[in-house]
Design an enzyme around this catalytic site. Structure first.
Site, PDB file in Angstrom:
ATOM      1  N   ARG A  65       0.824  -1.217   0.000  1.00  8.19           N
ATOM      2  CA  ARG A  65       0.000   0.000   0.000  1.00  8.19           C
ATOM      3  C   ARG A  65       0.857   1.267   0.000  1.00  8.19           C
ATOM      4  O   ARG A  65       0.410   2.310  -0.443  1.00  8.19           O
ATOM      5  CB  ARG A  65      -0.910   0.009   1.237  1.00  8.19           C
ATOM      6  CG  ARG A  65      -2.093  -0.933   1.087  1.00  8.19           C
ATOM      7  CD  ARG A  65      -2.994  -0.861   2.282  1.00  8.19           C
ATOM      8  NE  ARG A  65      -2.275  -1.295   3.481  1.00  8.19           N
ATOM      9  CZ  ARG A  65      -2.883  -1.778   4.565  1.00  8.19           C
ATOM     10  NH1 ARG A  65      -4.193  -1.866   4.602  1.00  8.19           N
ATOM     11  NH2 ARG A  65      -2.203  -2.159   5.598  1.00  8.19           N
ATOM     12  N   LYS A 175       4.433 -18.115   8.388  1.00 10.61           N
ATOM     13  CA  LYS A 175       3.680 -18.521   9.563  1.00 10.61           C
ATOM     14  C   LYS A 175       3.101 -17.279  10.247  1.00 10.61           C
ATOM     15  O   LYS A 175       3.660 -16.198  10.053  1.00 10.61           O
ATOM     16  CB  LYS A 175       4.570 -19.316  10.503  1.00 10.61           C
ATOM     17  CG  LYS A 175       5.423 -18.450  11.450  1.00 10.61           C
ATOM     18  CD  LYS A 175       6.021 -19.279  12.535  1.00 10.61           C
ATOM     19  CE  LYS A 175       6.798 -18.439  13.506  1.00 10.61           C
ATOM     20  NZ  LYS A 175       6.058 -17.819  14.567  1.00 10.61           N
ATOM     21  N   HIS A 205      11.040 -20.496   9.223  1.00 14.23           N
ATOM     22  CA  HIS A 205      12.451 -20.184   8.919  1.00 14.23           C
ATOM     23  C   HIS A 205      13.431 -21.054   9.700  1.00 14.23           C
ATOM     24  O   HIS A 205      14.589 -21.187   9.320  1.00 14.23           O
ATOM     25  CB  HIS A 205      12.746 -18.698   9.145  1.00 14.23           C
ATOM     26  CG  HIS A 205      12.725 -18.291  10.580  1.00 14.23           C
ATOM     27  ND1 HIS A 205      11.605 -17.859  11.210  1.00 14.23           N
ATOM     28  CD2 HIS A 205      13.710 -18.268  11.510  1.00 14.23           C
ATOM     29  CE1 HIS A 205      11.879 -17.578  12.469  1.00 14.23           C
ATOM     30  NE2 HIS A 205      13.149 -17.819  12.681  1.00 14.23           N
ATOM     31  N   LYS A 209      17.571 -23.155   8.689  1.00 10.73           N
ATOM     32  CA  LYS A 209      18.840 -23.006   9.390  1.00 10.73           C
ATOM     33  C   LYS A 209      19.736 -24.209   9.127  1.00 10.73           C
ATOM     34  O   LYS A 209      19.266 -25.339   9.085  1.00 10.73           O
ATOM     35  CB  LYS A 209      18.592 -22.849  10.896  1.00 10.73           C
ATOM     36  CG  LYS A 209      17.960 -21.509  11.238  1.00 10.73           C
ATOM     37  CD  LYS A 209      17.728 -21.402  12.717  1.00 10.73           C
ATOM     38  CE  LYS A 209      17.134 -20.043  13.038  1.00 10.73           C
ATOM     39  NZ  LYS A 209      18.095 -18.953  12.833  1.00 10.73           N
ATOM     40  N   GLU A 243      14.170 -17.162  24.375  1.00  4.96           N
ATOM     41  CA  GLU A 243      14.405 -15.828  23.806  1.00  4.96           C
ATOM     42  C   GLU A 243      14.659 -14.856  24.955  1.00  4.96           C
ATOM     43  O   GLU A 243      13.981 -14.920  25.975  1.00  4.96           O
ATOM     44  CB  GLU A 243      13.184 -15.360  23.019  1.00  4.96           C
ATOM     45  CG  GLU A 243      12.857 -16.233  21.822  1.00  4.96           C
ATOM     46  CD  GLU A 243      11.610 -15.731  21.109  1.00  4.96           C
ATOM     47  OE1 GLU A 243      11.749 -15.139  20.038  1.00  4.96           O
ATOM     48  OE2 GLU A 243      10.510 -15.922  21.648  1.00  4.96           O
ATOM     49  N   ASP A 262       2.520 -19.291  18.937  1.00  6.74           N
ATOM     50  CA  ASP A 262       3.599 -18.580  18.256  1.00  6.74           C
ATOM     51  C   ASP A 262       4.833 -19.454  18.069  1.00  6.74           C
ATOM     52  O   ASP A 262       5.557 -19.305  17.084  1.00  6.74           O
ATOM     53  CB  ASP A 262       3.966 -17.328  19.071  1.00  6.74           C
ATOM     54  CG  ASP A 262       4.979 -16.449  18.350  1.00  6.74           C
ATOM     55  OD1 ASP A 262       4.743 -16.156  17.155  1.00  6.74           O
ATOM     56  OD2 ASP A 262       5.983 -16.051  18.959  1.00  6.74           O
ATOM     57  N   HIS A 267       7.788 -24.014  15.400  1.00  9.71           N
ATOM     58  CA  HIS A 267       9.221 -24.278  15.581  1.00  9.71           C
ATOM     59  C   HIS A 267       9.488 -25.543  16.411  1.00  9.71           C
ATOM     60  O   HIS A 267      10.263 -26.411  16.017  1.00  9.71           O
ATOM     61  CB  HIS A 267       9.900 -23.101  16.283  1.00  9.71           C
ATOM     62  CG  HIS A 267       9.791 -21.809  15.551  1.00  9.71           C
ATOM     63  ND1 HIS A 267       9.779 -21.733  14.177  1.00  9.71           N
ATOM     64  CD2 HIS A 267       9.692 -20.539  15.981  1.00  9.71           C
ATOM     65  CE1 HIS A 267       9.686 -20.470  13.809  1.00  9.71           C
ATOM     66  NE2 HIS A 267       9.628 -19.717  14.879  1.00  9.71           N
ATOM     67  N   LYS A 367       9.805 -16.232  26.562  1.00 10.21           N
ATOM     68  CA  LYS A 367      10.389 -14.918  26.289  1.00 10.21           C
ATOM     69  C   LYS A 367      10.992 -14.360  27.573  1.00 10.21           C
ATOM     70  O   LYS A 367      10.629 -14.768  28.667  1.00 10.21           O
ATOM     71  CB  LYS A 367       9.315 -13.974  25.765  1.00 10.21           C
ATOM     72  CG  LYS A 367       8.878 -14.309  24.349  1.00 10.21           C
ATOM     73  CD  LYS A 367       8.139 -13.171  23.699  1.00 10.21           C
ATOM     74  CE  LYS A 367       7.843 -13.477  22.247  1.00 10.21           C
ATOM     75  NZ  LYS A 367       9.057 -13.551  21.418  1.00 10.21           N
TER      76      LYS A 367
END
Lengths: 518, 381
Positions: A65, A175, A205, A209, A243, A262, A267, A367
């Site tokens: 956009r 995803k 992703h 790896k 993380e 998530d 993963h 996290k």
């Protein structure tokens, strides 16, 4: 010159992978002005150009956009590559690469925008000779997917001058692949209304790896590991994705998703399926993905009381990470002050197969943990006959552990016992670390380089298949449903900068085991 | 952020100001890339062998440099990642300055190497009050964490306790305690309060040869151990106080455990002696400050065990390089000279690192046995 020397100097044939140059094509990126395109896709494409991996007739057409023209898109692309590429810009390569970047400003839901895009595609195909082959990259939130797929069906597959269009079409989807099994099925139905499953490339992703691919090489190219890769020798497996960052600017999305959707659904279950799969018949998309689906199908679903005993949830509060004070989850932007969303999950899964009977797989992700680390640890059973019980405290002898580090510092580590030099027998555990990068003295391609190149070549081995995604959602949905029936602990229940809530420790300690220190 | 790169043939270094721990990890990897390049292992494996994480708490740069020199001598035998921490919470700016070094030992004729990584972290401001958040990201996964507290015990508890919590084995040097009775009592209490606490003490390692000789020689004389009724422990006093040294307490604590004496019922006489309880007798213990031409302050100079008419005496020679043993019985008297090499700090630390985190070295039991003695004598002082 001797015959031997002459043989040595003869040009070696190129490896098969180098010969497999992708066919000419045009790559359409929906969401071309977004963060993913800037940080990942454009730098990856540029690095592929640098390595001469892009097809000789190739074009990138950005669609978004944001009101840009071709030149503005190229300027933005250059800035992105300068900032995020793993290698510096080579001016000659850049000139060649950027001359094939084009841009269309448009609204995703408006047919006229897609008409303009198709006109440009037709023109580029004619001028660049991309042979009508197209890859559509949906670098957008999944809510937009049905809309775009519908427009692709209506406009991009139109007949031209009364002739049916030629060339192949593929779609790359980011995803999350839905938010639960129902929405995943719906999304797949939309996608399959236009694309054959073999032409759908669902990117996780992690699968791009190097070390993730190396799991397969490690297991199936070495004769010594596969015989012990089973319940006879393996005590348990730990898969950890930690993380150190918080939710950052993704608060709005994360409130809906949480750590389970998530991270675990994609993963962690992808890593689990690669570790636990049977040897595939061949290293191709069909065989590898067949085996991965078999693993997911064999995972015991957690239902009823098992959800309470085999899973735990957490949410971070304020704390300290890497010497900096950080806010709690509920203080993050776009997060409800009384949010019940989990930022940490730990669970124990079992796989009902001959190979893995009674071998628990412990998964955890969170996290704001003390450090960023993703790894798979295979913990082997103790030696059956403790020969050294008279000279050492056998309880202090730790089991052998094989660790595959996914990030950072991709590599493999083996823990074994060794004698301490000196006369009395003293035994201690040593870690032998194989650091992937340092061992080969070269930078590995980024995950997106690997995956984009595979998609260009039509190799879908490292992409998630529809049934894989659906099987993963089926496992996750049961847990989420169980959680809805049992209220979570008082959130927040772990301090930022720690390894998660106490309940996570208890989950594994109940089995007489403990989490590895990452 | 200012940074500098300096390469040597076997030691590669990097430094930076205001560095995030994640960056430190990346730079360590880069140093290993460099080390692999030096070894010529273009496609060989740059393998890191690691036994442990060693966290060193240093009060200032000078102590950090001294620790660094000690560690450099250990790396060949104790491949590890060492984090040397200098915490300075007095500054307002929260910042981490870093110096990195990869010490690599190349095997002759091979392309293999053993690399040890040294990270010196100067942690300023509020971050210094939250050291675990700096240390934990830099630990090599799943390897035991040895913490070496290089100085006297701090007045404040926070950093000390935080490091104890982070450690699998916590190494102190009770010879450096300003007030040995307070220090050892505090360590004993902390250890009791901390689950799985494993304490190592360089001063305990210094006593090793004394302990071994006392155990061996007392066992060699039939009935001697059970008949011990007098103990004399001699030590060199410090110039500026009259505190009994930690070595004296540790040795007595060890003897109490070894000879099965009870320390929880003890008496103190007017002459400064204390009396412990054996199975069927009491044991009089006397501490004696003595001068010595070469012994360091607060170290043992002699020990004498008496059992009726028999005795066992160990005395440090004037040159400090020998122990002189005298065994006296009613029938005979024998003398023996034993060569000792006073261990340096590196050797003492190496001995501690050889101990597994959960290994029972007898130190905990010694501390436990010594505690009543510490308390009794602390009141007297």
């Amino acid at each position: 010159m001797s015959a031997q020397a002459s043989t040595r100097t003869r040009a070696r044939p190129l490896p098969a992978s180098a010969e497999l140059m992708p066919e000419p094509c045009a790559l359409v990126i929906f969401g071309a002005s977004g963060d993913l395109t800037r940080r990942m896709l454009l730098p990856a494409l540029y690095n592929l150009a640098l390595d001469r991996r892009l097809p000789p007739r190739f074009a990138v057409i950005g669609f978004a956009r944001t009101e840009w023209d071709d030149e503005q898109f190229r300027r933005q692309a250059r800035e992105a590559v300068a900032e995020f590429s793993r290698r510096p810009i080579d001016e000659d390569v850049w000139q060649s690469f950027s001359s094939n970047l084009f841009y269309v400003t448009g609204e995703y839901h408006k047919p006229e925008s897609h008409e303009r895009l198709t006109d440009l595609l037709d023109r580029v195909e004619e001028e660049q000779g991309t042979a009508g082959n197209r890859i559509y990259y949906l670098a957008l939130p999944p809510t937009t997917f049905p809309l775009i797929i519908q427009q692709i069906r209506k406009t991009h597959y139109r007949e031209r001058d009364g002739e049916e269009r030629h060339g192949w079409a593929r779609v790359i989807v980011e995803k999350p692949f839905g938010g639960d099994l129902r929405s995943a099925l719906e999304l797949n139905r939309h996608i399959h209304s236009v694309f054959r499953e073999d032409d759908v490339y669902r990117i996780d992703h992690y699968l791009g790896k190097e070390t993730v691919q190396n799991i397969l090489v490690f297991r199936f190219a070495n004769g010594m590991f596969e015989p012990i890769w089973n319940r006879n020798y393996v005590d348990h497996v730990q898969i950890s994705v930690a993380e150190s960052i918080g939710v950052g600017r993704r608060g709005g999305y994360y409130e809906e998703a949480g750590a389970m959707r998530d991270m675990v659904q994609n993963h962690l279950l992808q890593l689990l399926s690669l570790v636990a799969m049977e040897p595939p018949l061949a290293f191709n998309g069909r065989s590898v993905r067949d085996e991965k689906v078999h693993v997911l199908d064999a995972v015991q679903h957690l239902q009823g009381d098992a959800v309470r005993t085999s899973t735990t949830r957490g949410q971070y509060g304020p704390g300290w990470v890497s010497g900096e004070e950080v806010a709690g989850y509920r203080q993050e932007a776009d997060v409800a002050p009384e949010s019940r969303t989990e930022t940490f999950v730990a669970l124990k899964l079992c796989i009902d197969t001959w190979r893995w009977a009674d071998v628990p797989f412990y998964l955890r992700t969170g996290k704001r943990m003390p450090k960023r680390s993703t790894e798979i640890a295979i913990q082997f059973k103790r030696a059956p006959h403790l020969l050294f019980r008279d000279v050492v405290d056998v309880a202090a002898l730790e089991p052998n552990i094989l660790t595959m580090r996914i990030q950072p510092n991709e590599g493999i580590s083996l823990r074994f016992h060794t004698k301490v030099p000196g006369s009395p027998v003293r035994i201690r555990a040593a870690n032998m670390d194989f650091l992937y990068g340092a061992s080969f003295l070269m930078q590995a391609p980024s995950a997106y380089e690997t995956l984009l190149l595979d998609a260009l070549r039509g190799d879908n081995t490292l992409f998630a298949r529809a049934d894989e995604v659906e099987a993963a959602w089926s496992i996750v949905d049961d847990i989420v449903e169980g959680w809805q029936e049992t209220p979570a602990a008082e959130f927040p229940n772990y301090e930022a900068g720690t390894w998660g809530p106490r309940e996570a420790e208890e989950l594994i300690e109940r089995d007489g085991r403990e989490w590895r220190r990452l | 952020m200012a940074e500098a790169i300096d390469s040597g043939p076997l030691t590669l270094t990097w430094s930076g100001r205001g560095v995030d721990p994640a960056r430190i990890e990346a730079e360590l990897v880069r140093l290993r890339y460099g080390a692999a390049g030096y070894s010529g292992a273009a496609e060989g494996a740059a393998i890191r062998t690691s036994l442990l994480n060693l966290v060193v708490y240093a009060a200032n740069e000078a102590v950090a440099d001294e620790a660094s020199e000690t560690l450099a001598r250990l790396t060949g035998h104790h491949p590890s990642r060492a984090l040397i921490i200098i915490a300075d919470s007095s500054q307002t700016e929260s910042r981490i300055d870093t110096r990195l070094a990869a010490h690599c030992h190349l095997s002759s004729g091979l392309e293999q190497q053993v690399c040890c990584e040294e990270v010196v972290l100067s942690v300023h401001g509020n971050a210094a009050e939250h050291l675990h958040s700096v240390i934990i990201p830099l630990l090599v996964p799943d390897l035991p964490v040895y913490v070496w507290w290089t100085g006297p015990l701090p007045r404040g508890r926070h950093i000390f306790e935080e490091l104890i919590e982070t450690s699998d084995r916590f190494i102190i040097d009770s010879a450096r305690f300003r007030h040995p009775t307070h220090g050892l009592s505090r360590v004993a209490n902390l250890c009791r309060e901390t689950p799985d606490c494993a304490i190592g003490d360089l001063n305990w390692a210094r006593l090793r040869v004394w302990r071994e000789l006392l155990a061996q020689r007392s066992a060699a004389q039939s009935g001697f151990s059970k008949a011990i009724d007098h103990v004399e422990i001699g030590y060199t006093p410090r110039a500026d106080d009259d505190f009994l040294p930690a070595q004296a307490f540790l040795l007595l604590g060890w003897m109490a455990g070894h000879f099965a004496w009870t320390t929880d019922r003890l008496d103190r006489t007017a002459g400064g002696e204390i009396t412990l309880s054996g199975r069927d007798r009491s044991i009089a213990v006397r501490f004696q400050a003595t001068g010595h031409p070469s012994a360091e302050a607060s170290s043992l100079t002699n020990v004498r065990l008496q059992a009726g008419g028999a005795s066992l005496t160990i005395r440090l020679s004037d040159d400090g390089r020998h122990l002189l043993l005298t065994e006296q019985t009613l029938e005979r008297s024998t003398q023996e000279t034993i060569s000792i090499e006073p261990p340096g700090q590196g050797e003492l630390l190496a001995a501690q690192l050889d101990d597994l985190p959960g290994e029972d070295t007898g130190y905990d039991a010694t501390l436990l046995a010594a505690t009543p003695v510490l308390e009794a004598l602390d009141v007297a002082h």
